[in-house]
Design an enzyme around this catalytic site. Structure first.
Site, PDB file in Angstrom:
ATOM      1  CE1 TYR A 211      -4.055   1.424  -0.525  1.00  0.00           C
ATOM      2  CE2 TYR A 211      -3.481   2.818   1.321  1.00  0.00           C
ATOM      3  CZ  TYR A 211      -4.285   2.536   0.237  1.00  0.00           C
ATOM      4  OH  TYR A 211      -5.316   3.378  -0.092  1.00  0.00           O
ATOM      5  NE  ARG A 264      -9.331  12.365  -3.618  1.00  0.00           N
ATOM      6  CZ  ARG A 264      -8.528  11.867  -2.664  1.00  0.00           C
ATOM      7  NH1 ARG A 264      -7.265  12.226  -2.593  1.00  0.00           N
ATOM      8  NH2 ARG A 264      -8.993  10.991  -1.795  1.00  0.00           N
ATOM      9  CE  LYS A 282      -7.402   2.473   1.297  1.00  0.00           C
ATOM     10  NZ  LYS A 282      -7.373   3.195   2.571  1.00  0.00           N
ATOM     11  CD  GLU A 353      -9.662   4.084  -0.539  1.00  0.00           C
ATOM     12  OE1 GLU A 353      -8.671   4.820  -0.335  1.00  0.00           O
ATOM     13  OE2 GLU A 353     -10.413   3.701   0.378  1.00  0.00           O
ATOM     14  CG  ASP A 354      -8.009   6.911  -3.615  1.00  0.00           C
ATOM     15  OD1 ASP A 354      -8.140   7.537  -2.542  1.00  0.00           O
ATOM     16  OD2 ASP A 354      -6.999   6.249  -3.893  1.00  0.00           O
ATOM     17  CG  ASP A 376     -10.523   4.464   3.962  1.00  0.00           C
ATOM     18  OD1 ASP A 376     -10.760   4.334   5.171  1.00  0.00           O
ATOM     19  OD2 ASP A 376      -9.376   4.399   3.478  1.00  0.00           O
ATOM     20  CG  ASP A 377     -10.472   8.685   0.013  1.00  0.00           C
ATOM     21  OD1 ASP A 377      -9.308   8.316   0.209  1.00  0.00           O
ATOM     22  OD2 ASP A 377     -11.179   8.232  -0.904  1.00  0.00           O
ATOM     23  CG  ASN A 520      -0.567   8.750   1.900  1.00  0.00           C
ATOM     24  OD1 ASN A 520       0.491   8.683   2.495  1.00  0.00           O
ATOM     25  ND2 ASN A 520      -1.727   8.461   2.460  1.00  0.00           N
TER      26      ASN A 520
END
Length: 673
Positions: A211, A264, A282, A353-354, A376-377, A520
């Site tokens: 990750y 993203r 993940k 996610e993202d 999650d973000d 990140n």
């Protein structure tokens, strides 16, 4: 043939024992066997059929038990120990049943105690080509014969320890992290049990490889590195077919889906279908850290196209080479996907996610109240950061309820920055602050400066909660000078944003400033650990989104810790799915953060650490899961559990956690006698 031989060779004493148990009224099955044997004595032609029925019943029961054990905690079971326990007395053979593990031969470092087998629907080379079943060279001689692939493997029979040592040697011989990632993902595609065993046993070493930060580079190279399919892809071409498409996935019992649209990816922007590396990484953490079995997770990309010009022109890009869908077309694509997966797997947890900031909050607001889902973000990052903030307060000597007394500057007003602000604000309200008192603690800054009332029409509903009446548009460095924050958090994706002057002003205005550059991968971090400690003369409490090495300065060593969502989402997912929750509530996120914060020891806090070591991640996930389940029970959401029947919730969760060890395999066949 196998069962008929076993039945024909059953000793008379075993039948007598069961008859005796039945006569004493001890077992229902024993009474049925007694009736069958009695009928056989009267009519010998019925004797064999009665025994056959009883045997098939026992076999079916064993099959059910083996399935449960094989996908949960792979425990060793001794019938002798069980019988002694049931009799309520210690066995004279107890000492004799202690196993001495061999160090030589094919059983070296392996237990021979009973372990419930896993029935598999394939045999021969199909097993070797299935990463869920494959053990590689660790298959024993009996399995090679029984499962019909003798001769298809090299003759030397090894074990998991030898296999693990070989993979670790290959990884540690490489200098390149992306090459190490390739070795691990190649193993992932061959042997999932060994892959997850290595992650569990060496989490601190392996997590950065599978990750962040390495996964960012892996995503950029996804098209060139593609070897075999993993997960599912949904695009505009699949509209109208998704209800049927989901049945192409071979596993019936999916518990967790991690889905991205690739818009993203970390701080790298629009990577389109190449973003599949994120859900894969993940879900590896869900399995290794959260104890969810690999066949119960599903990585997904919703391919709505890409606005990345390089990918649109790349001959080797594997996704849809069209501009991204917008508006109704986009949301209808996502909605059909959500309806389809919920129809096939009604209790599945969907982790967003993202997704880009303009979509992430909109999707979460729409689905969070009637689907089991979370972003999650937004929520995962928020809960993890809350845990870090509570730990930082403890490290500073303050009470965790002093959160509402802090002045918090958040750089970045996207989905992550606003998500963190929302979770921290909810925590303050939970601790007794009014909504307005909580709101007044925040100063949210984006590329245009401090969010102010003058930006009202440009901001989302969630961003408007954090508008200031004064100083709208003020740049970050001036905000730090004027408002003297005690906490500085970065979620901008702009590497080096926290300049020396900003960090020194933090140290001048606060005895122990809390500095969290959370972007990140590493190159996108707002500052490094070394810069933060140097510019504050070692006074700061530091945590970052990507890992940094310890910093030595003035004869003292400082230990930065990683504020990584993996401390929260595996346990959150485990707790939500075990309890049968129907939605992820804000209070679940709060109790998850509290459980994580409590896991940090006083000794670790003295060293400046605000998160526990990754080597303890499974223990952390268990504690988080327990907290989430308890909250689900309080909210009346625990549809799968009856609280009064679970006396030790922590032991219950531990038993349900997947443990990657090799179990015996038997071919699933229809057998008639």
């Amino acid at each position: 043939m196998f069962l008929s031989q076993r039945c024909g060779g059953m000793k008379t004493t075993m039948i007598q024992q069961r008859i005796a148990s039945a006569a004493a009224g001890k077992t229902t099955r024993g009474r049925k066997l007694l009736a069958g044997v009695a009928a056989g004595m009267t009519n010998p032609s019925r004797s064999r059929s009665s025994l056959a029925v009883a045997t098939r019943s026992n076999t079916a029961t064993l099959s059910s038990v083996s399935h449960r054990l094989s996908i949960g905690n792979r425990s060793f079971v001794s019938f002798s120990d069980k019988d002694a326990s049931n009799n309520g007395s210690s066995s004279e053979l107890k000492d004799q049943l202690i196993e001495n593990i061999s160090t030589e031969g094919e059983w070296a470092h392996c237990s021979r105690k009973f372990m419930a087998p896993l029935q598999v629907p394939v045999r021969g080379s199909d097993i070797l080509n299935n990463p869920l079943y494959n053990k590689g060279t660790a298959f024993k001689s009996g399995e090679r014969d029984r499962l019909r692939f003798r001769g298809l493997l090299p003759p030397r029979r090894t074990n998991m320890k030898v296999q693990k040592d070989r993979i670790l040697h290959a990884i540690r011989s490489e200098d390149s992290d992306i090459r190490k990632n390739t070795i691990l993902e190649d193993l992932h595609d061959r042997n999932e049990t060994l892959y997850h065993r290595i992650l569990v046993d060496h989490m601190e070493e392996m997590a950065p490889l599978i990750y962040t930060p390495t996964v960012g580079q892996a995503c950029k190279e996804f098209g060139m590195r593609f070897r075999r399919p993993r997960g599912m892809y949904f695009s505009e071409d699949d509209r109208g077919h998704m209800a049927a498409m989901v049945y192409n996935w071979p596993h019936k019992d999916v518990h967790v889906i991690c889905v991205t649209d690739g818009s993203r990816i970390l701080g790298l922007g629009d990577l389109g279908a190449n973003g599949m590396g994120i859900p894969i990484g993940k879900l590896s953490l869900y399995c290794a850290a959260g104890g969810i079995a690999p066949h119960r997770v599903l990585p997904v990309v919703i391919d709505a196209g890409t606005d990345n010009e390089e990918l649109l022109k790349d001959d080797f890009y594997l996704g849809v080479q069209k501009k991204r869908l917008k508006g109704a077309e986009y949301y209808q694509l996502v909605d059909e996907f959500m309806q389809a997966v919920r129809h096939r797997w009604p209790n599945v947890l969907v982790q967003f996610e993202d997704f880009s900031s303009d979509k992430a909050q909109v999707l979460l607001n729409h689905y969070r109240h009637d689907h089991l889902c979370f972003n999650d973000d937004i929520q995962g990052t928020g809960a993890t950061t809350l845990a870090g903030a509570l730990g930082a307060l403890r490290a500073r000597g303050d009470h965790v309820h002093d959160l509402g007394k802090q002045r918090i500057v958040i750089a970045g007003a996207g989905s992550a920055g606003i998500g963190v602000a929302q979770v921290l604000m909810q925590a303050m309200i939970e601790q007794g602050r009014t909504p307005q008192e909580a709101r007044d603690c925040f100063y949210v800054v984006d590329a245009s400066g401090l969010l102010g009332v003058g930006d009202h029409d440009k901001l989302s509903r969630e961003q408007r909660d954090f508008m200031r009446k004064e100083d709208g548009g003020m740049p970050l460095d001036q905000v730090v000078k004027k408002y003297k924050p005690t906490m500085l958090m970065g979620m901008t994706g702009v590497g080096g944003l926290f300049k020396e002057g900003i960090i020194r002003d933090m140290a001048a205005n606060c005895d122990r400033p809390i500095i969290f550059p959370l972007s990140n991968p590493t190159i996108k971090a707002e500052c490094t650990a070394e810069q933060a400690f140097e510019w504050t003369n070692g006074k700061c409490i530091f945590a970052s989104g990507s890992p940094f090495a310890p910093v030595s300065m003035n004869g003292k060593t400082f230990y930065p810790t990683q504020c990584n969502n993996m401390y929260i989402f595996p346990g959150l997912g485990l707790g939500a799915t075990l309890s049968g929750a129907k939605r992820v509530s804000d209070k679940m996120l709060y109790v998850a953060a509290e459980a994580l914060a409590k896991f940090v020891s006083d000794e670790e806090l003295e060293q400046g650490k605000v998160f526990p070591p990754l080597s303890q991640i499974r223990d952390v996930s268990r504690s988080v899961a327990v907290a989430v389940i308890e909250q689900a029970m309080k909210e009346g959401q625990a549809t799968k559990l009856e609280g009064d029947k679970i006396h030790d919730l922590e032991a219950f969760v531990q038993k349900k956690m997947y443990d990657p060890v090799y179990v015996p395999l038997v071919e699933k066949r229809e057998i008639t006698i």
